[in-house]
Scaffold this motif. Structure first.
Motif, PDB file in Angstrom:
ATOM      1  N   THR A   1      35.462  30.862  45.330  1.00 38.33           N
ATOM      2  CA  THR A   1      34.573  30.825  46.492  1.00 38.33           C
ATOM      3  C   THR A   1      33.524  31.931  46.451  1.00 38.33           C
ATOM      4  O   THR A   1      32.333  31.686  46.659  1.00 38.33           O
ATOM      5  CB  THR A   1      35.381  30.938  47.798  1.00 38.33           C
ATOM      6  OG1 THR A   1      36.313  29.855  47.856  1.00 38.33           O
ATOM      7  CG2 THR A   1      34.463  30.879  49.009  1.00 38.33           C
ATOM      8  N   ASN A   2      33.975  33.160  46.161  1.00 37.30           N
ATOM      9  CA  ASN A   2      33.043  34.300  46.184  1.00 37.30           C
ATOM     10  C   ASN A   2      33.071  35.127  44.904  1.00 37.30           C
ATOM     11  O   ASN A   2      32.414  36.157  44.820  1.00 37.30           O
ATOM     12  CB  ASN A   2      33.339  35.198  47.379  1.00 37.30           C
ATOM     13  CG  ASN A   2      34.748  35.778  47.336  1.00 37.30           C
ATOM     14  OD1 ASN A   2      35.515  35.566  46.385  1.00 37.30           O
ATOM     15  ND2 ASN A   2      35.106  36.509  48.380  1.00 37.30           N
ATOM     16  N   PHE A   3      33.867  34.695  43.917  1.00 38.07           N
ATOM     17  CA  PHE A   3      33.980  35.334  42.602  1.00 38.07           C
ATOM     18  C   PHE A   3      34.548  36.748  42.661  1.00 38.07           C
ATOM     19  O   PHE A   3      34.321  37.565  41.768  1.00 38.07           O
ATOM     20  CB  PHE A   3      32.638  35.323  41.861  1.00 38.07           C
ATOM     21  CG  PHE A   3      32.128  33.939  41.602  1.00 38.07           C
ATOM     22  CD1 PHE A   3      32.793  33.092  40.739  1.00 38.07           C
ATOM     23  CD2 PHE A   3      30.997  33.461  42.261  1.00 38.07           C
ATOM     24  CE1 PHE A   3      32.349  31.799  40.510  1.00 38.07           C
ATOM     25  CE2 PHE A   3      30.540  32.173  42.040  1.00 38.07           C
ATOM     26  CZ  PHE A   3      31.213  31.339  41.163  1.00 38.07           C
ATOM     27  N   ALA A   4      35.292  37.059  43.716  1.00 39.50           N
ATOM     28  CA  ALA A   4      36.010  38.326  43.762  1.00 39.50           C
ATOM     29  C   ALA A   4      37.159  38.279  42.749  1.00 39.50           C
ATOM     30  O   ALA A   4      37.726  37.221  42.462  1.00 39.50           O
ATOM     31  CB  ALA A   4      36.560  38.574  45.166  1.00 39.50           C
ATOM     32  N   ILE A   5      37.490  39.433  42.196  1.00 42.04           N
ATOM     33  CA  ILE A   5      38.559  39.519  41.202  1.00 42.04           C
ATOM     34  C   ILE A   5      39.903  39.198  41.851  1.00 42.04           C
ATOM     35  O   ILE A   5      40.174  39.613  42.987  1.00 42.04           O
ATOM     36  CB  ILE A   5      38.599  40.936  40.589  1.00 42.04           C
ATOM     37  CG1 ILE A   5      37.266  41.262  39.908  1.00 42.04           C
ATOM     38  CG2 ILE A   5      39.742  41.081  39.597  1.00 42.04           C
ATOM     39  CD1 ILE A   5      37.130  42.723  39.506  1.00 42.04           C
TER      40      ILE A   5
ATOM     41  N   VAL B   1      42.596  41.254  24.402  1.00 47.33           N
ATOM     42  CA  VAL B   1      41.842  41.094  25.637  1.00 47.33           C
ATOM     43  C   VAL B   1      42.712  40.350  26.640  1.00 47.33           C
ATOM     44  O   VAL B   1      43.105  39.206  26.408  1.00 47.33           O
ATOM     45  CB  VAL B   1      40.529  40.316  25.405  1.00 47.33           C
ATOM     46  CG1 VAL B   1      39.750  40.181  26.711  1.00 47.33           C
ATOM     47  CG2 VAL B   1      39.676  41.004  24.337  1.00 47.33           C
ATOM     48  N   VAL B   2      43.026  41.008  27.756  1.00 49.42           N
ATOM     49  CA  VAL B   2      43.800  40.386  28.830  1.00 49.42           C
ATOM     50  C   VAL B   2      42.812  39.881  29.870  1.00 49.42           C
ATOM     51  O   VAL B   2      41.964  40.640  30.353  1.00 49.42           O
ATOM     52  CB  VAL B   2      44.781  41.395  29.461  1.00 49.42           C
ATOM     53  CG1 VAL B   2      45.559  40.731  30.600  1.00 49.42           C
ATOM     54  CG2 VAL B   2      45.727  41.956  28.402  1.00 49.42           C
ATOM     55  N   LYS B   3      42.926  38.599  30.232  1.00 48.53           N
ATOM     56  CA  LYS B   3      41.958  37.973  31.121  1.00 48.53           C
ATOM     57  C   LYS B   3      42.621  37.529  32.417  1.00 48.53           C
ATOM     58  O   LYS B   3      43.701  36.931  32.394  1.00 48.53           O
ATOM     59  CB  LYS B   3      41.312  36.761  30.437  1.00 48.53           C
ATOM     60  CG  LYS B   3      40.650  37.099  29.110  1.00 48.53           C
ATOM     61  CD  LYS B   3      40.190  35.851  28.368  1.00 48.53           C
ATOM     62  CE  LYS B   3      39.636  36.208  26.991  1.00 48.53           C
ATOM     63  NZ  LYS B   3      39.249  35.000  26.218  1.00 48.53           N
ATOM     64  N   VAL B   4      41.957  37.851  33.528  1.00 44.43           N
ATOM     65  CA  VAL B   4      42.386  37.325  34.821  1.00 44.43           C
ATOM     66  C   VAL B   4      41.215  36.543  35.411  1.00 44.43           C
ATOM     67  O   VAL B   4      40.091  36.619  34.921  1.00 44.43           O
ATOM     68  CB  VAL B   4      42.849  38.441  35.782  1.00 44.43           C
ATOM     69  CG1 VAL B   4      44.053  39.156  35.213  1.00 44.43           C
ATOM     70  CG2 VAL B   4      41.720  39.415  36.076  1.00 44.43           C
ATOM     71  N   SER B   5      41.494  35.809  36.480  1.00 46.04           N
ATOM     72  CA  SER B   5      40.476  34.932  37.049  1.00 46.04           C
ATOM     73  C   SER B   5      39.796  35.573  38.247  1.00 46.04           C
ATOM     74  O   SER B   5      40.157  36.665  38.693  1.00 46.04           O
ATOM     75  CB  SER B   5      41.096  33.594  37.455  1.00 46.04           C
ATOM     76  OG  SER B   5      42.072  33.801  38.461  1.00 46.04           O
ATOM     77  N   ARG B   6      38.819  34.867  38.783  1.00 46.06           N
ATOM     78  CA  ARG B   6      38.116  35.260  39.999  1.00 46.06           C
ATOM     79  C   ARG B   6      38.237  34.150  41.028  1.00 46.06           C
ATOM     80  O   ARG B   6      38.444  32.985  40.674  1.00 46.06           O
ATOM     81  CB  ARG B   6      36.629  35.521  39.706  1.00 46.06           C
ATOM     82  CG  ARG B   6      36.384  36.766  38.863  1.00 46.06           C
ATOM     83  CD  ARG B   6      34.918  36.912  38.499  1.00 46.06           C
ATOM     84  NE  ARG B   6      34.685  38.136  37.734  1.00 46.06           N
ATOM     85  CZ  ARG B   6      34.339  39.300  38.257  1.00 46.06           C
ATOM     86  NH1 ARG B   6      34.155  39.391  39.567  1.00 46.06           N
ATOM     87  NH2 ARG B   6      34.162  40.368  37.504  1.00 46.06           N
TER      88      ARG B   6
ATOM     89  N   ALA C   1      37.842  40.306  34.052  1.00 47.83           N
ATOM     90  CA  ALA C   1      38.002  39.226  35.034  1.00 47.83           C
ATOM     91  C   ALA C   1      36.908  38.201  34.794  1.00 47.83           C
ATOM     92  O   ALA C   1      35.733  38.463  35.047  1.00 47.83           O
ATOM     93  CB  ALA C   1      37.916  39.779  36.452  1.00 47.83           C
ATOM     94  N   ASN C   2      37.257  37.047  34.288  1.00 49.39           N
ATOM     95  CA  ASN C   2      36.283  36.011  33.960  1.00 49.39           C
ATOM     96  C   ASN C   2      35.979  35.102  35.149  1.00 49.39           C
ATOM     97  O   ASN C   2      36.878  34.841  35.959  1.00 49.39           O
ATOM     98  CB  ASN C   2      36.792  35.169  32.784  1.00 49.39           C
ATOM     99  CG  ASN C   2      36.690  35.919  31.477  1.00 49.39           C
ATOM    100  OD1 ASN C   2      35.826  36.777  31.313  1.00 49.39           O
ATOM    101  ND2 ASN C   2      37.567  35.604  30.542  1.00 49.39           N
TER     102      ASN C   2
END
Length: 387
Positions: A158-162, A150-155, A132-133
């Motif tokens: 506001t608080n960088f939670a996955i 590499v599979v990437k998801v976002s955060r 999670a980048n």
């Protein structure tokens, strides 16, 4: 590319440390440098511990002999420390687990352990990894060097939670190869936020065929750990390091805590004699005298809060809370889309004055240094923003 080199390596770039951000320009040699870009402890080993190591090198160590390839003494000392740290978990549980040397694997930094995990799980097209980048870049870098997808998801911005919905969807939809390993950092780098209750619940409910890697590189600063849950989750592994709170960045020592069967798999792919004798001696000395070394954490945490409070008062900065020994901040958004250029100039101005910070993921990561270093950071950052 040379004809015998893998064709995909042409698309990769070698990891090169760039002091103070993305620019490879050298720092002027005539100014004192505050190295606040790599999250090291600002304090060196005490002189008396260096003298102990010097005596060990001169009187005990045989340079013509290979080191202890099984890390016997070091693994036992680490297991004792892990048991001690598991008491944090036990405070809300009935009993703390009892880890032994069979639960420990030791690497040349956590990077070697990450590489061993990837080799043991995903090679030959058997798996891909999920990250999670923004997060620690070496998970993706090491996977790519091994040809692992590499599979990437976002955060959440506001608080960088996955983004757990995206992560769950990726696990359900990714095939050929399926996601075999999930990497998370607790607390995350570069954003310094710990795992949330929702994120931990999600990890607990992942199927057993997925390995969950929880990187606790900054455990001593966050003062929270999930290591006590490992006996209930044989598909979990915790990574830690001696490079931060234990002040041994120069010696490159990392360790993994996991189920003995998982540790046995990592031992199969580990390089022989991967930790030099002097490095093992340094880690043993640090563990034996950990009360001395870890006593600085209180000061670092106090200075961290002062630094956050001072930075948050500047209207040009957005500063996030931290559970680590570093702070993440961004410039407040403007309408002219010039933020990336402003950040680059800001990093260069700080470097010119002798303060190195990390320009990463659209913001700045600043290590909490000594009290004097922190004061200089505040002064130089204020001057750079004003200009």
């Amino acid at each position: 590319m040379l004809p015998f080199i893998r064709s995909d390596l042409a698309q990769l770039t070698a990891y090169t440390p760039h002091p103070g951000g993305e620019s490879g320009e050298a720092v002027k040699s005539d100014i004192a440098i505050d190295r606040l870009d790599t999250n090291e402890c600002p304090f060196d080993l005490p002189t008396e511990l260096k003298e102990k190591l010097s005596w060990t090198f001169q009187q005990v160590m045989e340079s013509n002999r290979y080191p202890d390839g099984g890390h016997t003494a070091l693994k036992q000392a680490i297991a004792d420390y892990v048991n001690e740290s598991a008491n944090l978990y036990a405070q809300s549980q009935a009993i703390a687990p009892n880890f032994t040397s069979s639960n420990i694997s030791v690497g040349n930094g956590s990077d070697e352990l990450i590489r061993s995990i990837l080799i043991a799980t995903c090679l030959r097209g058997e798996g891909s990894i999920l990250v999670a980048n923004p997060t620690f870049s070496m998970y993706g870098i090491l996977a790519e060097t091994l040809g692992i997808p590499v599979v990437k998801v976002s955060r959440n911005e506001t608080n960088f939670a996955i983004d757990l919905a995206a992560a769950q969807n990726a696990i359900e939809q990714t095939q050929n190869p399926p996601i075999r390993v999930v990497f998370v950092v607790h607390p995350n780098s570069p954003t310094a936020n710990p795992l949330t209750a929702k994120e931990l619940d999600w990890l607990r409910n992942l199927p057993e065929q997925i390995l969950v890697v929880i990187d606790e590189a900054y455990f001593e600063f966050s003062q929270t750990t999930i290591v006590g849950e490992l006996p209930q989750h044989p598909n979990w592994i915790v990574l830690r390091t001696f490079s931060k709170a234990f002040r041994l960045a120069a010696h490159r020592v990392g360790y993994a805590v996991a189920h003995p069967k998982l540790i046995a798999a990592l031992e199969k792919v580990r390089l022989p004699y991967n930790l030099p004798s002097f490095t093992q001696a340094a880690a043993l000395v640090a563990l034996k005298h950990r009360q001395i070394l870890l006593a600085s954490i209180g000061q670092i945490l106090s200075d961290r809060e002062e630094l956050i409070n001072s930075l948050a008062q500047h209207p040009a900065l957005k500063v996030w809370p931290s559970a680590a020994n570093f702070i993440y901040l961004r410039l407040t958004k403007t309408d002219d889309n010039s933020t990336p250029d402003k950040l680059k100039v800001l990093v260069q101005q700080l470097k010119a004055q002798g303060t190195l910070v990390r320009h990463i993921s659209g913001g700045l990561r600043i290590t909490v240094g000594s009290t004097d270093e922190n004061q200089r950071t505040l002064q130089r950052l204020a001057a750079a923003l004003h200009s």
